[in-house]
Each structure stands twice: as structure tokens, then as C-alpha cells.
Design an enzyme around this catalytic site. Sequence first.
Site, mmCIF file in Angstrom:
data_model
loop_
_atom_site.group_PDB
_atom_site.id
_atom_site.type_symbol
_atom_site.label_atom_id
_atom_site.label_comp_id
_atom_site.label_asym_id
_atom_site.label_seq_id
_atom_site.Cartn_x
_atom_site.Cartn_y
_atom_site.Cartn_z
ATOM 1 N N GLN A 71 0.820 -1.205 0.000
ATOM 2 C CA GLN A 71 0.000 0.000 0.000
ATOM 3 C C GLN A 71 0.858 1.260 0.000
ATOM 4 O OE1 GLN A 71 -3.317 0.003 -0.445
ATOM 5 N NE2 GLN A 71 -3.134 -2.216 -0.668
ATOM 6 N N ASP A 72 2.004 1.215 0.667
ATOM 7 C CA ASP A 72 2.889 2.381 0.675
ATOM 8 C C ASP A 72 3.409 2.667 -0.731
ATOM 9 O OD1 ASP A 72 4.290 -0.061 0.799
ATOM 10 O OD2 ASP A 72 6.036 0.869 1.749
ATOM 11 N N THR A 76 13.567 1.177 4.845
ATOM 12 C CA THR A 76 14.159 -0.077 5.312
ATOM 13 C C THR A 76 14.543 -0.940 4.117
ATOM 14 O OG1 THR A 76 12.759 0.041 7.273
ATOM 15 C CG2 THR A 76 13.818 -2.067 6.798
#
Length: 256
Positions: free
Chosen positions: A98-99, A122
Site C-alpha cells: 500500500q505504501d 528499510t
Amino acid sequence: MLLAIDIGNTNISFGLSRGSRIIRTFNIPTQQYTLNKLKAKLGKIVPNDAIICSVVPKRTGLLSQNLKTLSGRKPYIIGKDIIVPIKNLYRDPKQAGQDRLVNAYTASKLYGTPLIAIDFGTAITFDVISKKGEYLGGMILPGLSMSLEALNQRTALLPRIKLERPNDFIGKDTKNSMLSGIIYGFSSLTDELIMRIRKAVGQTSVAAATGGNINLISKYCRRIDKIDKNLTLKGLNMLYLHLVPILSGAKPIANT
């Protein structure tokens, strides 16, 4: 006032906004998050509403409960309550994070298409948007800090070091050799991938980059056009303002 929340593997990023303008941002390490820490960051501010994008399901549930306690309202969850309005051409659309979809949508709205959205978090993600505004997919790589940790954990003699700028291009000691390899290696990789993606989808493709390590790595990249550290938070705010009225059939609580 809206509280936009981007839950990542390393940090949870928060953005307070009035209307279309983000007025304050702050981070809390994901594994150290507590309601008390959130209250301390907010001070006397009680958000009217909240919207969450998350890649850490366990933290999503906890934040949702905490936000309902704070404001009396459940937050909107991207992928559940709000679907990012972009045509997703992933082979299995549910696999696209979703990001990544939020970044692709937001960057295409802000900078046009075709577009390459890059997130130095990350993990490092490259997301490609066609001239028609379609989400084509992209690439996922280990992030800068993750790569440094792997060198330490998977070798007998390489030390654990902090991610920072190397002193020299050609490292004169082990620490700076590692830093040079990571920083110059990933910046060169970034420039090469941008060049290859442009050959595939169009030379006019804008390369827009975000993420926790963008300020560090961008100094070494030559092909990044736009730097927007708050890209994901801006996108969450945009989605709230544009889609919540449609979902509710009325205007959302005043974002003031």
C-alpha cells in the site's frame, strides 16, 4: 486536524495537517511505539481524524485502538477503508504494498507521468507509473542500513557501523570501505536503474524520491529529479481530502 500515519518497518512517520498543508511531522521507532510516546509528541493536540498506511499489520491494530481512544473515531486504513485510485497492473494486485501505491499515486499527481517513484526506507523500492497513469510495478532492494547490517552479520570480521557519509570514494579503512561501497554502490545502482526504466517507459519520466535515507543518498545520485521526504504523508492527506467525502456521502470532519 488530520493525523496521517505511515507505519514502516523501522519508523512510524506522523504528519499533522490543516487542509492540504502539512504543518508538523515527527517519527517514533516502530518497535518502541507506545500510546504515551504518541501523546508526548502530540502535546495538547487532539486530531479530529486519522488515516493510516502500514506495512506492519501488528502495529496497525495497535495504532487503530490508540487513535480511537484519543479522538473517539476509528482511523481510515489504506487498502481496507480507502483504495488507492490508481490502475494496478501487478500480476497479483494484492501483492503491491500500500505504501508503494500511495507513493505512485501521489508522485504522479504532483509531478506528472510517466514517473519513477523511489523510496529509500528499510527496503529500497522503485515504482513505475506509465504515461497513462498506470502502476506498472517496479523493483525491491535491501535498504542501506539493512545492507550494512548484513555485511556485519554474515561475515566474521566486518564490524557493525552506523550509516553515514564516507570520508573518501576509495576507503582508507574498513569502516569507510564499507560506507563507500554502500553509498556509492547504491547511488550508482539508482542512476543506472533510472536510466534503464526511462528507456522502457519514456525518457521524460520524472524520478521522484522519498524515504528516511533520501537526504543522505540523494547527494550522490545524478538522475533524481525531485526530492520529497514527506511524499507518503502528503499522499495520505490527499487521499483523505479527495476520497473521504465520496465514501461518507458528506464532507469529513473539518480538517482544521
